[in-house]
Design an enzyme around this catalytic site. Structure first.
Site, PDB file in Angstrom:
ATOM      1  N   TYR B 130       0.841  -1.189   0.000  1.00  0.00           N
ATOM      2  CA  TYR B 130       0.000   0.000   0.000  1.00  0.00           C
ATOM      3  C   TYR B 130       0.880   1.243   0.000  1.00  0.00           C
ATOM      4  O   TYR B 130       1.777   1.385   0.826  1.00  0.00           O
ATOM      5  CB  TYR B 130      -0.912   0.035   1.241  1.00  0.00           C
ATOM      6  CG  TYR B 130      -1.975   1.102   1.099  1.00  0.00           C
ATOM      7  CD1 TYR B 130      -3.218   0.793   0.585  1.00  0.00           C
ATOM      8  CD2 TYR B 130      -1.693   2.424   1.405  1.00  0.00           C
ATOM      9  CE1 TYR B 130      -4.178   1.771   0.400  1.00  0.00           C
ATOM     10  CE2 TYR B 130      -2.643   3.418   1.219  1.00  0.00           C
ATOM     11  CZ  TYR B 130      -3.885   3.090   0.709  1.00  0.00           C
ATOM     12  OH  TYR B 130      -4.819   4.066   0.512  1.00  0.00           O
ATOM     13  N   GLN B 191     -10.788  -0.157   0.389  1.00  0.00           N
ATOM     14  CA  GLN B 191     -11.180  -0.964  -0.779  1.00  0.00           C
ATOM     15  C   GLN B 191      -9.968  -1.587  -1.474  1.00  0.00           C
ATOM     16  O   GLN B 191     -10.025  -2.712  -1.977  1.00  0.00           O
ATOM     17  CB  GLN B 191     -12.033  -0.150  -1.763  1.00  0.00           C
ATOM     18  CG  GLN B 191     -11.390   1.106  -2.331  1.00  0.00           C
ATOM     19  CD  GLN B 191     -11.594   2.342  -1.448  1.00  0.00           C
ATOM     20  OE1 GLN B 191     -11.875   2.221  -0.249  1.00  0.00           O
ATOM     21  NE2 GLN B 191     -11.440   3.528  -2.030  1.00  0.00           N
ATOM     22  N   ASN B 214      -3.552   5.606   6.080  1.00  0.00           N
ATOM     23  CA  ASN B 214      -4.325   6.352   7.088  1.00  0.00           C
ATOM     24  C   ASN B 214      -5.138   5.400   7.965  1.00  0.00           C
ATOM     25  O   ASN B 214      -4.952   4.180   7.919  1.00  0.00           O
ATOM     26  CB  ASN B 214      -5.229   7.385   6.388  1.00  0.00           C
ATOM     27  CG  ASN B 214      -6.253   6.719   5.473  1.00  0.00           C
ATOM     28  OD1 ASN B 214      -6.513   5.515   5.578  1.00  0.00           O
ATOM     29  ND2 ASN B 214      -6.824   7.485   4.581  1.00  0.00           N
ATOM     30  N   SER B 237       5.980   8.997  13.884  1.00  0.00           N
ATOM     31  CA  SER B 237       7.432   8.836  13.905  1.00  0.00           C
ATOM     32  C   SER B 237       8.065   9.399  15.170  1.00  0.00           C
ATOM     33  O   SER B 237       7.480  10.247  15.853  1.00  0.00           O
ATOM     34  CB  SER B 237       8.009   9.544  12.682  1.00  0.00           C
ATOM     35  OG  SER B 237       9.323   9.118  12.460  1.00  0.00           O
ATOM     36  N   GLN B 259      12.070  14.695  12.206  1.00  0.00           N
ATOM     37  CA  GLN B 259      10.937  13.834  12.555  1.00  0.00           C
ATOM     38  C   GLN B 259       9.701  14.667  12.871  1.00  0.00           C
ATOM     39  O   GLN B 259       8.594  14.319  12.473  1.00  0.00           O
ATOM     40  CB  GLN B 259      11.269  12.920  13.739  1.00  0.00           C
ATOM     41  CG  GLN B 259      12.313  11.867  13.409  1.00  0.00           C
ATOM     42  CD  GLN B 259      12.001  11.122  12.139  1.00  0.00           C
ATOM     43  OE1 GLN B 259      10.979  10.465  12.032  1.00  0.00           O
ATOM     44  NE2 GLN B 259      12.869  11.236  11.137  1.00  0.00           N
ATOM     45  N   HIS B 262       7.191  15.487  10.156  1.00  0.00           N
ATOM     46  CA  HIS B 262       6.343  14.441   9.563  1.00  0.00           C
ATOM     47  C   HIS B 262       4.884  14.600   9.971  1.00  0.00           C
ATOM     48  O   HIS B 262       3.978  14.327   9.184  1.00  0.00           O
ATOM     49  CB  HIS B 262       6.802  13.059  10.039  1.00  0.00           C
ATOM     50  CG  HIS B 262       7.790  12.407   9.121  1.00  0.00           C
ATOM     51  ND1 HIS B 262       7.498  12.098   7.828  1.00  0.00           N
ATOM     52  CD2 HIS B 262       9.060  12.008   9.315  1.00  0.00           C
ATOM     53  CE1 HIS B 262       8.547  11.526   7.252  1.00  0.00           C
ATOM     54  NE2 HIS B 262       9.514  11.466   8.138  1.00  0.00           N
ATOM     55  N   GLU B 327      12.211   4.590  17.949  1.00  0.00           N
ATOM     56  CA  GLU B 327      12.232   4.141  16.554  1.00  0.00           C
ATOM     57  C   GLU B 327      13.593   4.471  15.935  1.00  0.00           C
ATOM     58  O   GLU B 327      14.252   3.614  15.355  1.00  0.00           O
ATOM     59  CB  GLU B 327      11.100   4.857  15.798  1.00  0.00           C
ATOM     60  CG  GLU B 327      10.994   4.461  14.329  1.00  0.00           C
ATOM     61  CD  GLU B 327      10.038   5.354  13.549  1.00  0.00           C
ATOM     62  OE1 GLU B 327       9.643   6.422  14.079  1.00  0.00           O
ATOM     63  OE2 GLU B 327       9.705   4.988  12.404  1.00  0.00           O
ATOM     64  N   HIS B 328      13.999   5.759  16.024  1.00  0.00           N
ATOM     65  CA  HIS B 328      15.303   6.205  15.520  1.00  0.00           C
ATOM     66  C   HIS B 328      16.132   6.707  16.686  1.00  0.00           C
ATOM     67  O   HIS B 328      15.636   7.497  17.489  1.00  0.00           O
ATOM     68  CB  HIS B 328      15.150   7.379  14.545  1.00  0.00           C
ATOM     69  CG  HIS B 328      14.245   7.111  13.383  1.00  0.00           C
ATOM     70  ND1 HIS B 328      12.938   7.559  13.337  1.00  0.00           N
ATOM     71  CD2 HIS B 328      14.456   6.462  12.217  1.00  0.00           C
ATOM     72  CE1 HIS B 328      12.394   7.193  12.190  1.00  0.00           C
ATOM     73  NE2 HIS B 328      13.283   6.526  11.487  1.00  0.00           N
ATOM     74  N   ASP B 361      16.594   7.538   6.093  1.00  0.00           N
ATOM     75  CA  ASP B 361      15.290   7.589   5.439  1.00  0.00           C
ATOM     76  C   ASP B 361      15.389   7.319   3.943  1.00  0.00           C
ATOM     77  O   ASP B 361      14.419   6.880   3.325  1.00  0.00           O
ATOM     78  CB  ASP B 361      14.646   8.970   5.640  1.00  0.00           C
ATOM     79  CG  ASP B 361      13.993   9.100   6.995  1.00  0.00           C
ATOM     80  OD1 ASP B 361      13.660   8.062   7.588  1.00  0.00           O
ATOM     81  OD2 ASP B 361      13.811  10.241   7.465  1.00  0.00           O
ATOM     82  N   GLU B 415      -0.409 -36.678  28.236  1.00  0.00           N
ATOM     83  CA  GLU B 415      -1.320 -35.632  27.747  1.00  0.00           C
ATOM     84  C   GLU B 415      -2.657 -36.228  27.294  1.00  0.00           C
ATOM     85  O   GLU B 415      -3.478 -35.518  26.705  1.00  0.00           O
ATOM     86  CB  GLU B 415      -0.646 -34.841  26.616  1.00  0.00           C
ATOM     87  CG  GLU B 415       0.576 -34.060  27.109  1.00  0.00           C
ATOM     88  CD  GLU B 415       1.197 -33.149  26.056  1.00  0.00           C
ATOM     89  OE1 GLU B 415       0.759 -33.204  24.879  1.00  0.00           O
ATOM     90  OE2 GLU B 415       2.119 -32.387  26.410  1.00  0.00           O
ATOM     91  N   HIS B 420      -1.826 -40.054  19.228  1.00  0.00           N
ATOM     92  CA  HIS B 420      -0.432 -39.601  19.100  1.00  0.00           C
ATOM     93  C   HIS B 420       0.517 -40.737  19.479  1.00  0.00           C
ATOM     94  O   HIS B 420       1.463 -41.049  18.762  1.00  0.00           O
ATOM     95  CB  HIS B 420      -0.164 -38.409  20.021  1.00  0.00           C
ATOM     96  CG  HIS B 420      -0.696 -37.095  19.540  1.00  0.00           C
ATOM     97  ND1 HIS B 420      -2.033 -36.835  19.401  1.00  0.00           N
ATOM     98  CD2 HIS B 420      -0.051 -35.952  19.164  1.00  0.00           C
ATOM     99  CE1 HIS B 420      -2.195 -35.586  18.967  1.00  0.00           C
ATOM    100  NE2 HIS B 420      -1.012 -35.033  18.815  1.00  0.00           N
TER     101      HIS B 420
END
Lengths: 433, 433
Positions: B130, B191, B214, B237, B259, B262, B327-328, B361, B415, B420
């Site tokens: 995506y 969709q 999103n 971020s 950052q 963003h 994250e960074h 990046d 068990e 088995h």
């Protein structure tokens, strides 16, 4: 009776597609109840856990008795027979040896630009393992979840296992001890998952939760995902056996039944290139079902979801297998290695007639927590990787930044991310002075 | 102004904990809408996708024009400037080289029992990526998602990218081409995710879906998870910079802003062992905010979620960093390698003052899709592993089954899984005849 399909029949494609898409599990919608339990544990901590344990497990605990003491574990472990202890020890050693080989390597290298690049693997600091209580309280699952965590280097490993009416399974405690588990709590359900994820005064929070459970446990794991990591949400078990006529029909029947006996929603499928052999296996299943202890469960699974598929050749069998993407795949054919190379999607492959799937459930070495419901198309069984994470490393030199920095400036501008570009520009300006 | 904290202040622990737990994202609850869209696409396929694209993107398509033709892609790629093309090519080459080193090895060995054990890695057959439309349509993200998939060996890689009012981003198409993407569809939203997961007459289903989006896209990915694999659901971020006083405050300010620009929910934190340097960086941020194109966004992020933390020493900085699990993470200190070894939880580490995060990046090589919201405690950035799965392999010999089969029988009995045990017993009986 299971379904009988023949790959050369005109209606095969539609029947096979229907078999693939059969809905085998009807999970009750317990999400609202679980959300309430999690919120309660977040707010009231130990008090909520204790109250819910009293309600669901008929067991009255205090913050001091939530956790098994070492003395209690000693006493329970002492109840295990020497044979069972030896079997668990053998299993633990073999699982440990297999998973030790999975440990990935750190890497570091310097490239043409002068950049030093690489990555480093580190273990999750603390992990929690859910172990079901009652009938499905399997010591083998404790080994299969806990040993990879400890091999990966998880510092703190906690188990939660409900003990309805106070009844504990000694083998589960011994398996936990053999695997090196650090803490065992006698709690279960969504409240146990919430306690592991958010922590209470008595139970420190963990970073990752694995292990099977009922619909409440599964819903709780889905809800706490993000706050902590979780493993897959496992569906009912499955086995696909591809067998030629040179097999003992009874052995294959027992292999099919060893998954069918897990759950009425389990699915056992035989693909064979010999229709008569398929009928012989089906007859052998019926014969075994007459006396099998769990015949009610195994019979329902075999009747509702079992299938015997006849194919013209083993290549066709491999192609159908990839469409099924089975959790467990047995290749009981003259040359299983060659057939195995034609398989792309399967959780675990068992090669040859002397490798019944049950060996993999207990003592083979590979993990028995495997992708179900066709998810072997995109996921793998549990491994040390589930308890590790990778940090990437980059170190530029001034020369390297001169070489590749301008491309970063260009792309930052294309993406209208000005500060990204300026962070490179400011450095290049200083270097170019 | 950001928050200023000092690790030696009496109220530090409570303020730091509050900073860690600040809720930065308020996702709208779009789950019901998304469920409807997915059901519609499952039922009506292309017709539903076309109708929803007309409604949301003001673009009228037919089954024939859902997909970009090669000629259209040619024409769009031709619009890219030579500089931009060269920058994308450099980025693609470096990302490919880094990810090629991640490919894991198959293993096979024979153990003491005579069992042949091992595993095999295979690629996901088909993956979908995506790509957001509009402002957040980043060609760099196309490279970061598509290249690992192709390096892993994904056979069929499809992109979905919405083109509101028909407007396509030429760089996205060129990035897709450079990465070896096989199909590009001009659709987006829930969709598009549904079409990739369930397929339509025009779009074949995939096995794994990755890429940012999103709230609708995130909700759709959560819903189709299980039917297909998904990557993480990324949050806003984050960057943490650990810097000593021997740094240019403006460089560090730009790194923090890269950052912050963003997203208003992004979080930029500086930890320094020099309070005066911290104030200098804060001043430099304010100065840059006066002219920065995205100052509204970056300013809001810095004001609401930014922080400058003073610590007595770098060991304390490392400990706080692990609690943040950023994250960074930039290490702008005299000896970044030594400090790096004290870090356990971070998505990506950038070492030294000549490695601004923006390099990572775009052109560094490591992936820029990284764990957010403290999930670096238990998860890793995107890699070839996200497009691979492992099949475990076991092959017993008659001797091996004799050696370890009895332990499996014992555990199966413990068990209460009779079939088995019998699947092993039947074979052992034949062997022992």
């Amino acid at each position: 009776m299971p379904q009988f399909l023949n790959a050369q029949d005109a209606d095969f494609e539609s029947r096979f597609t229907a078999l693939l898409s059969a809905k085998r599990e009807d999970s009750p919608d317990v999400d609202a109840v679980v959300a309430g339990i999690i919120a309660d544990v977040q707010t009231r901590g130990d008090a909520a856990v204790i109250e819910l344990t009293s309600k669901f497990d008929r067991l009255d605990l205090t913050p001091e008795t939530l956790r098994f003491s070492e003395e209690e574990i000693d006493a329970l472990c002492a109840q295990v027979t020497p044979d069972e202890r030896a079997a668990l020890e053998l299993a633990a050693a073999r699982i440990r040896a297999y998973h030790a080989r999975q440990m990935p390597q750190d890497e570091s290298w310097t490239d043409d630009s002068g950049a030093t690049l690489g990555w480093r693997w580190t273990a999750v600091s603390a992990a929690g393992l859910y172990v079901p209580g009652g009938l499905a309280s399997y010591p083998s699952s404790v080994l299969m979840n806990a040993i990879p965590a400890k091999v990966a280097g998880v510092g703190r490993l906690a188990i939660v296992v409900p003990t309805p009416d106070g009844e504990a399974n000694p083998l589960v405690l011994l398996a936990a001890r053999l695997a090196g588990v650090d803490e065992v709590y006698r709690i279960g359900g969504a409240q146990a998952v919430a306690a592991l994820a958010y922590g209470t005064d008595t139970i420190a929070p963990v970073d990752k939760i694995t292990g099977p459970g009922n619909a409440f446990v599964a819903a709780a794991k889905r809800r706490v995902f993000g706050k902590v990591g979780i493993d897959m949400i496992a569906g009912p078990s499955e086995i696909l056996v591809i067998a030629d006529k040179d097999n003992n029909p009874d052995w294959i029947a027992l292999d099919l039944l060893s998954q069918a006996e897990h759950d009425e929603s389990a699915q056992s499928i035989l693909i064979t290139d010999d229709a008569a052999f398929g009928r012989a296996v089906s007859n052998a299943v019926e014969a075994r079902l007459e006396t099998l202890e769990r015949r009610a469960i195994a019979g329902a699974s075999w009747r509702d979801f079992g299938a015997v598929i006849t194919v013209p050749d083993l290549d066709t069998a491999a192609k159908l297998s990839d469409r099924i993407a089975p959790e467990h795949l047995e290749l009981c054919v003259a040359d299983p290695d060659t057939l195995s190379e034609k398989i792309t999607h399967a959780g675990a492959i068992f090669l040859g007639q002397f490798t019944p799937e049950a060996i993999g459930d207990y003592v083979g070495g590979p993990n028995h927590v495997l992708p179900t419901a066709r998810s072997a198309r995109f996921s793998s069984g549990l491994s040390v990787m589930d308890f590790l994470k990778r940090t990437t490393l980059s170190k530029m030199t001034p020369e390297g930044l001169r070489a590749i920095g301008p491309a970063a400036e260009t792309l930052a501008q294309s993406e209208s991310l000005e500060a990204h570009g300026l962070s490179v520009t400011a450095r290049l300006d200083a270097l170019n002075k």
